[in-house]
Scaffold this active site. Structure first.
Site, PDB file in Angstrom:
ATOM      1  N   ASN A  11       0.860  -1.191   0.000  1.00 37.63           N
ATOM      2  CA  ASN A  11       0.000   0.000   0.000  1.00 37.63           C
ATOM      3  C   ASN A  11       0.893   1.237   0.000  1.00 37.63           C
ATOM      4  OD1 ASN A  11      -1.889   1.971   0.405  1.00 37.63           O
ATOM      5  ND2 ASN A  11      -2.432   1.366   2.498  1.00 37.63           N
ATOM      6  N   TRP A  12       1.031   1.847  -1.174  1.00 42.94           N
ATOM      7  CA  TRP A  12       1.951   2.988  -1.307  1.00 42.94           C
ATOM      8  C   TRP A  12       1.364   4.291  -0.766  1.00 42.94           C
ATOM      9  CZ3 TRP A  12       4.375   2.646  -6.932  1.00 42.94           C
ATOM     10  CH2 TRP A  12       5.149   1.477  -7.024  1.00 42.94           C
ATOM     11  N   LYS A  13       0.076   4.287  -0.439  1.00 41.76           N
ATOM     12  CA  LYS A  13      -0.608   5.520   0.013  1.00 41.76           C
ATOM     13  C   LYS A  13      -0.332   6.658  -0.983  1.00 41.76           C
ATOM     14  CE  LYS A  13      -0.536   3.652   4.604  1.00 41.76           C
ATOM     15  NZ  LYS A  13      -0.256   3.747   6.018  1.00 41.76           N
ATOM     16  N   HIS A  99      -9.779   1.383   4.336  1.00 42.81           N
ATOM     17  CA  HIS A  99      -8.538   1.622   5.087  1.00 42.81           C
ATOM     18  C   HIS A  99      -8.820   2.638   6.196  1.00 42.81           C
ATOM     19  CE1 HIS A  99      -4.487   3.007   6.054  1.00 42.81           C
ATOM     20  NE2 HIS A  99      -4.127   1.786   5.689  1.00 42.81           N
ATOM     21  N   GLU A 169      -6.094  -4.725  10.402  1.00 40.32           N
ATOM     22  CA  GLU A 169      -5.087  -3.693  10.665  1.00 40.32           C
ATOM     23  C   GLU A 169      -5.490  -2.910  11.917  1.00 40.32           C
ATOM     24  OE1 GLU A 169      -2.690  -2.396   7.105  1.00 40.32           O
ATOM     25  OE2 GLU A 169      -4.561  -1.316   6.890  1.00 40.32           O
ATOM     26  N   GLY A 175       1.758   2.559  11.300  1.00 38.15           N
ATOM     27  CA  GLY A 175       2.648   3.724  11.250  1.00 38.15           C
ATOM     28  C   GLY A 175       3.580   3.829  12.452  1.00 38.15           C
ATOM     29  N   SER A 216       2.805  -1.750  10.672  1.00 39.33           N
ATOM     30  CA  SER A 216       4.222  -1.710  11.059  1.00 39.33           C
ATOM     31  C   SER A 216       4.967  -3.015  10.798  1.00 39.33           C
ATOM     32  CB  SER A 216       4.362  -1.283  12.522  1.00 39.33           C
ATOM     33  OG  SER A 216       3.753  -0.017  12.702  1.00 39.33           O
ATOM     34  N   GLY A 237       2.745  -1.063   4.438  1.00 37.71           N
ATOM     35  CA  GLY A 237       2.715   0.363   4.090  1.00 37.71           C
ATOM     36  C   GLY A 237       4.112   0.852   3.757  1.00 37.71           C
TER      37      GLY A 237
HETATM   38  P1  PGA Z   1       2.502   0.689   7.819  1.00 36.59           P
HETATM   39  O1  PGA Z   1       1.070   0.938   7.120  1.00 36.59           O
HETATM   40  O2  PGA Z   1       2.979  -0.657   7.322  1.00 36.59           O
HETATM   41  O3  PGA Z   1       3.346   1.811   7.340  1.00 36.59           O
HETATM   42  O4  PGA Z   1       2.263   0.681   9.299  1.00 36.59           O
HETATM   43  C1  PGA Z   1       0.142  -0.089   6.978  1.00 36.59           C
HETATM   44  C2  PGA Z   1      -1.140   0.474   6.424  1.00 36.59           C
HETATM   45  O5  PGA Z   1      -1.574   1.562   6.819  1.00 36.59           O
HETATM   46  O6  PGA Z   1      -1.788  -0.150   5.570  1.00 36.59           O
END
Ligand code: PGA
Length: 257
Positions: A11-13, A99, A169, A175, A216, A237
């Site tokens: 998930n590149w956001k 999400h 999640e 994060g 994370s 992420g």
């Molecule tokens: P992260 O994000 O791996 O950076 O914690 C995961 C997500 O929000 O899908």
């Protein structure tokens, strides 16, 4: 998707900032992972990069394109939205729905259930994100997660379950530092609970739904979480943009017997 196949979703956001960088990451993923792993890798870039990345990974069996969102509007009249038919036309096989960063911006369970309905109707697998905001001793988080699954999948029938993935999640674990990800033991418990919830709703067909973990995950903790949590895969992420780490992570999971 073949039953029992491991799944890793990137998930590149809202990253990276430029098309060139996005293409570069996708090229590296294709070269290193394309025909070298059996795990299903799903790259979910910002939609503006979908067409460019599609050209790079076209023909790769184990790397697919995913979107980070889809419109709930099947009537084609909402400004600024992208519909599931358009995604399908661009070889998008998966879409992340619900999400936490979108739920936060007022995406309700009703909207999420509509998004899943239109995605599945147009041949796209929905990756439904669920997870509690926080944990407390009363264990309300179980109730919270169960409620999300019930409401968000309310427009799905047993017949469509093959197009559903659940990504658990927990919001408190997203994060953070990788040492603050959920413990494999707690994840395992939640995994069993989600399976039971899916079983209560769909009967034994519910057990075919893959359950992923996100929050994370790094190349350092991925194996422990995957094995200990007994999940079908991971949603990554930040670590998915550090492409060398992501490649190592996928290979590590792929090597697990
Ligand atoms: P992260 O994000 O791996 O950076 O914690 C995961 C997500 O929000 O899908």
């Amino acid at each position: 998707m073949k039953k029992g196949k491991k799944i890793i979703v990137a998930n590149w956001k809202m990253n990276p900032s430029t098309t060139e960088e996005a293409k570069d990451i996708a090229r590296k993923a294709k070269n290193e992972l394309g025909d070298k792993v059996k795990t299903q890798v799903v790259i979910c870039p910002p939609s503006i990069f979908i067409n460019d990345i599609r050209k790079i990974i076209s023909g790769e069996k184990n790397i697919s394109l995913g979107a980070q969102d889809v419109s709930s509007d099947d009537g084609k009249s909402t400004t600024g939205e992208i519909g599931s038919e358009m995604l399908y036309d661009h070889d998008v096989k998966y879409v992340i729905v619900g999400h936490s960063s979108r739920r936060e911006n007022l995406e309700t369970d009703e909207i999420i259930s509509e998004k899943i309905k239109t995605a599945v109707k147009n041949g796209i697998t929905a990756i439904l994100c669920v997870g509690e905001i926080e944990r407390n001793e009363q264990g309300n988080f179980y109730h919270e997660v169960r409620g999300q699954i019930q409401k968000d999948l309310s427009k799905i029938t047993k017949k469509n379950l093959g197009k559903i993935i659940v990504a658990y999640e927990p919001i408190w674990a997203i994060g953070k530092k990788d040492t603050e990800a959920m413990s494999p033991h707690d994840l395992h418990e939640m995994n069993i609970f989600i399976k039971k919830t899916l079983n209560d709703i769909f009967g034994k067909d519910g057990s075919s739904v893959p359950i992923l973990y996100g929050g994370s995950v790094s190349k350092r903790n991925a194996r422990e979480i995957f094995v200990g949590g007994e999940v079908s895969g991971l949603l990554i992420g930040r670590e998915s943009l550090k492409i060398e780490n992501f490649i190592d992570l996928v290979k590590e999971i792929d090597s697990i017997k």
